[in-house]
Design an enzyme around this catalytic site. Structure first.
Site, short mmCIF file in Angstrom:
data_model
loop_
_atom_site.label_atom_id
_atom_site.label_comp_id
_atom_site.label_asym_id
_atom_site.label_seq_id
_atom_site.Cartn_x
_atom_site.Cartn_y
_atom_site.Cartn_z
N ASN A 167 18.04 4.90 33.61
CA ASN A 167 18.07 3.61 33.22
C ASN A 167 16.63 3.10 33.32
O ASN A 167 15.96 3.40 34.17
CB ASN A 167 18.74 2.75 34.20
CG ASN A 167 20.33 3.33 34.03
OD1 ASN A 167 20.76 3.40 33.03
ND2 ASN A 167 21.19 2.89 35.26
N GLY B 223 18.74 4.31 37.37
CA GLY B 223 19.50 5.30 37.08
C GLY B 223 19.44 6.43 38.36
O GLY B 223 18.53 6.89 38.59
N GLY C 228 20.63 9.48 38.20
CA GLY C 228 19.99 10.67 38.04
C GLY C 228 18.39 10.50 38.06
O GLY C 228 17.68 11.59 38.84
N ASN D 154 28.86 6.90 50.61
CA ASN D 154 28.36 5.98 51.51
C ASN D 154 29.66 5.44 52.02
O ASN D 154 30.61 5.82 51.76
CB ASN D 154 27.46 5.09 50.77
CG ASN D 154 28.05 4.18 49.69
OD1 ASN D 154 29.46 4.02 49.68
ND2 ASN D 154 27.50 3.30 48.98
N GLY E 170 24.43 3.84 56.14
CA GLY E 170 23.25 2.79 56.30
C GLY E 170 22.61 2.80 57.71
O GLY E 170 22.17 4.01 58.08
N ASP F 282 14.25 -3.44 50.27
CA ASP F 282 15.05 -3.27 48.97
C ASP F 282 15.78 -1.84 49.13
O ASP F 282 15.11 -0.77 49.12
CB ASP F 282 14.04 -3.22 48.06
CG ASP F 282 14.74 -2.98 46.50
OD1 ASP F 282 15.68 -2.49 46.56
OD2 ASP F 282 14.08 -3.04 45.37
N GLY G 196 20.20 5.62 48.56
CA GLY G 196 21.22 6.71 48.58
C GLY G 196 20.87 7.87 47.54
O GLY G 196 20.75 9.13 47.80
N ASP G 197 20.17 7.65 46.57
CA ASP G 197 19.49 8.49 45.71
C ASP G 197 18.37 9.42 46.20
O ASP G 197 18.42 10.62 46.06
CB ASP G 197 19.14 8.01 44.19
CG ASP G 197 20.19 7.15 43.72
OD1 ASP G 197 21.37 7.63 43.91
OD2 ASP G 197 19.85 5.96 43.01
N GLY H 130 11.83 -1.53 44.43
CA GLY H 130 12.25 -0.56 43.16
C GLY H 130 13.32 0.38 43.55
O GLY H 130 13.44 0.57 44.58
O1 RIB Z 1 21.41 4.01 42.91
C1 RIB Z 1 20.58 2.84 42.36
C2 RIB Z 1 20.73 2.94 40.80
O2 RIB Z 1 22.05 2.34 40.36
C3 RIB Z 1 19.73 1.95 40.10
O3 RIB Z 1 18.47 2.33 39.75
C4 RIB Z 1 20.49 1.58 38.97
O4 RIB Z 1 19.86 2.07 37.84
C5 RIB Z 1 22.03 1.97 39.13
O5 RIB Z 1 21.97 3.13 38.40
#
Ligand code: RIB
Length: 307
Positions: A10, A38, A40, A185, A223, A247, A252-253, A288
């Site tokens: 995204n 996004g 991924g 989570n 968390g 932020d 999590g990603d 970000g």
């Molecule tokens: O996990 C965070 C993401 O969730 C953001 O970057 C947003 O694009 C959504 O997909």
């Protein structure tokens, strides 16, 4: 050793607000920032910054935002040849509000991500069969996720599924039977098990329920309470790192990217979860999503700091 990521890309539009809006309310923000996001894309970019070379399979639109994502990934040294470009849908976007204590609300417009098909994955089957770890999330159609898992399992891959955003109970049950490592989570864990993980005892109960659904390894991202793991009879709660979070979008990603990189390099589950916690924590100290991912040296530095 290799890591593949199948998932969403995204462009995030994030506004800083004094307070998150209530339903029906309008709030004012002074500015917004846009950048790669996004789940991924965030995972793939974080894997690359941690020193691995991910195979990244994602679907974007044939448009300006899609071009922006291709440039970002290229600048990060990520091979973009596995991106699927469609003119049938726009590149995915996420509309994000973040308040002064770092809480956020996210609305994702899936766009091209939601047009990923079994046929798209069929084209990528060789690299899926070739990977050691496959990272997945749930911002693409479940049939595509399921298909990616099946190809990867024909090879030697371990499947790491981030059940976010958490879908319908029945859908997730089918995917969990094919998953090695699941990483909810706290709220996803509650939705999937009916148990809110708030400490070692409740996390253990929730993990046992998740084990019954398929995965041999359960990692619950709690968390500020840290991360709980349960794997092959070993359990533990890894403390969170004390950082100044501004932020948490994408944390999590980054955690999952750190986990995959550490496991891929042969670390034990306890060490890999600690590496993942440090990766996620550092990402919260920057604005970000994908842009906030730390590099390997920064993670090693945080890990070396006295507790
Ligand atoms: O996990 C965070 C993401 O969730 C953001 O970057 C947003 O694009 C959504 O997909």
């Amino acid at each position: 050793m290799s890591i593949a990521v199948v998932g969403s890309s995204n462009i995030d539009f994030a506004a800083r607000v004094a307070k998150l809006p209530l339903p029906g309310q309008t709030v004012l923000a002074k500015e917004y920032k846009s950048g790669p996001g996004g789940k991924g894309c965030n995972q793939a970019l974080a894997v690359a910054r941690l020193g691995a070379s991910p195979v990244f399979i994602s679907k974007i639109g044939d448009d300006l935002l899609g071009n922006q994502l291709v440039s970002t990934l290229t600048n990060e040294g990520i091979d973009t040849s596995h991106l699927i470009i469609t003119d049938a849908a726009q590149t995915g976007t996420a509309l994000i509000s973040i308040d002064t204590i770092g809480e956020n609300m996210i609305t994702v417009v899936g766009g091209a991500n939601m047009t990923m098909t079994r046929g798209d994955l069929h084209e990528k089957q060789d690299c899926l069969r070739d990977c050691d770890y496959l990272l997945l999330q749930l911002e693409c159609p479940v049939v595509a996720v399921d298909c990616a898992i099946k190809y990867a399992r024909e090879g030697r891959a371990k499947i790491i599924l981030d059940p976010a955003p958490v879908p319908d109970h029945m859908v997730i049950r089918d995917l969990l039977t094919l998953t090695n490592i699941v990483t909810p989570n706290s709220s996803e864990c509650l939705a999937m098990t009916g148990i809110e993980p708030i400490d070692m005892a409740t996390a253990t109960d929730a993990a046992n329920k998740l084990h019954e659904m398929g995965p041999e390894t359960v990692i619950i991202k709690m968390g500020s309470k840290g991360a709980f793991y349960s794997s092959d009879g070993q359990t533990g709660l890894v403390s969170s790192f004390a950082v100044s979070a501004i932020d948490t979008v994408g944390a999590g990603d980054c955690f999952n990217a750190g986990l995959a990189v550490a496991l891929d390099s042969g670390q034990s589950i306890a060490d890999a979860v600690r590496f993942a916690c440090a990766t996620g924590a550092l990402s919260t100290t920057r604005n970000g999503a994908a842009d906030a991912a730390p590099n390997r040296e920064q993670v090693l530095e945080l890990l070396a700091e006295p507790a």
